[in-house]
Design an enzyme around this catalytic site. Structure first.
Site, PDB file in Angstrom:
ATOM      1  CG  HIS A  86      -2.077   0.881   1.156  1.00 28.29           C
ATOM      2  ND1 HIS A  86      -2.742   1.378   2.266  1.00 28.29           N
ATOM      3  CD2 HIS A  86      -2.752   1.396   0.072  1.00 28.29           C
ATOM      4  CE1 HIS A  86      -3.748   2.128   1.902  1.00 28.29           C
ATOM      5  NE2 HIS A  86      -3.779   2.150   0.572  1.00 28.29           N
ATOM      6  CG  ASP A  89      -7.063   2.897   2.012  1.00 29.66           C
ATOM      7  OD1 ASP A  89      -6.535   3.704   1.218  1.00 29.66           O
ATOM      8  OD2 ASP A  89      -7.195   1.676   1.784  1.00 29.66           O
ATOM      9  CG  HIS A 139     -11.310   3.694   0.781  1.00 27.77           C
ATOM     10  ND1 HIS A 139     -11.767   2.875  -0.246  1.00 27.77           N
ATOM     11  CD2 HIS A 139      -9.964   3.852   0.545  1.00 27.77           C
ATOM     12  CE1 HIS A 139     -10.777   2.533  -1.052  1.00 27.77           C
ATOM     13  NE2 HIS A 139      -9.657   3.121  -0.590  1.00 27.77           N
ATOM     14  CG  HIS A 158      -5.222   5.712  -1.845  1.00 21.78           C
ATOM     15  ND1 HIS A 158      -4.636   4.630  -1.216  1.00 21.78           N
ATOM     16  CD2 HIS A 158      -4.241   6.283  -2.600  1.00 21.78           C
ATOM     17  CE1 HIS A 158      -3.367   4.546  -1.556  1.00 21.78           C
ATOM     18  NE2 HIS A 158      -3.096   5.544  -2.416  1.00 21.78           N
TER      19      HIS A 158
END
Length: 268
Positions: free
Chosen positions: A161, A165, A240, A242
């Site tokens: 990642h 988030d 959500h 990011h």
């Protein structure tokens, strides 16, 4: 002829004519007026009249002395009046000059005060602008990090990642974390609808998976300004935000966004 000769040789002195006495009287008056001697001192000079009383000429001379004294008094009163008037004019002129000086001083003080207040206001505005320029906020109010930076998994092409988030329902307001300029606003492939901002310190932040955008490229934004609404566009498993922090505008320049926000004073 003999009578005339005897009269001429008798040795008697003829009295002065009325014209001579009058002329002498006037001369005495002039002398008295010049020397300031009181008119009564001249009375003995006119007392030698043959009848033992003042002649008409003597009485006129005394009256002339009194008139001369009156004129002198009038002259002195006039001079005193003129002096008083001159002093009054001078005092008025001085008062006007003093008033002008006071007015100028009051104006100078007022202008100095106004300048100081203006400079203080400008300084305060500059300080406020500096604070705003260096102020950072969370991208979503009252949220929390649902996925950490560097987390592994097959969902990410890099294998980990590259951002964090934030939990956010669809349509939640997303804010610029700091002041800067929008360098990208639109479709970003796997990021869906996204915004990239270059901040004043040279760093970059990215906001992905947005439902809609509120800014465009080239626009200047401030900390806390809404730039879009959260969503689930692009490569996303659900609504959500990011969020990435970068040293450059492009993919692969990412740094730990949580540490970045904390370094800029954001308590998360």
């Amino acid at each position: 002829m003999a009578f005339g000769s005897r009269a001429a040789g008798s040795g008697k002195h003829r009295g002065s004519s009325r014209l001579s006495r009058k002329t002498a009287g006037y001369a005495g008056i002039a002398a008295l007026a010049t020397t300031g001697v009181v008119g009564t001192l001249a009375a003995p000079a006119f007392a030698a009249d043959s009848h033992g009383g003042p002649s008409p000429e003597d009485t006129g001379a005394l009256n002339a002395v009194v008139v001369a004294d009156g004129l002198q008094d009038d002259i002195e009163v006039q001079a005193a009046t003129q002096q008083t008037a001159a002093e009054s004019v001078a005092a008025q002129a001085q008062a006007e000059a003093d008033a002008k000086v006071r007015a100028q001083e009051a104006k100078r003080i007022a202008e100095a005060k106004e300048k100081a207040e203006r400079e203080a206001a400008e300084k305060a505005a500059q300080e406020e602008a500096r604070k705003r320029a260096n102020t950072f906020v969370a991208p979503v109010d009252g949220s929390y990090v649902s996925t950490q930076y560097g987390a592994g998994g097959g969902m990410w092409s890099s294998g980990s990642h590259t951002g964090i988030d934030f939990h956010a329902d669809e349509g939640t307001s997303v804010h610029a974390v700091g002041a800067g300029t929008v360098v990208e606003a639109g479709w970003g492939g796997a990021y869906g609808n996204n915004v990239v901002i270059r901040h004043n310190d040279g760093s970059y932040t990215q906001y992905g998976h947005l439902m809609s955008l509120s800014v465009s490229v080239g626009e200047t934004v401030t900390a806390g300004q809404q730039i879009g609404l959260s969503g689930s566009t692009g490569n996303s498993s659900g609504p959500h935000l990011h969020f990435e922090a970068r040293t450059g505008a492009t993919y692969g320049t990412d740094i730990n966004p949580l540490a970045y926000l904390r370094q800029h004073g954001v308590g998360i």
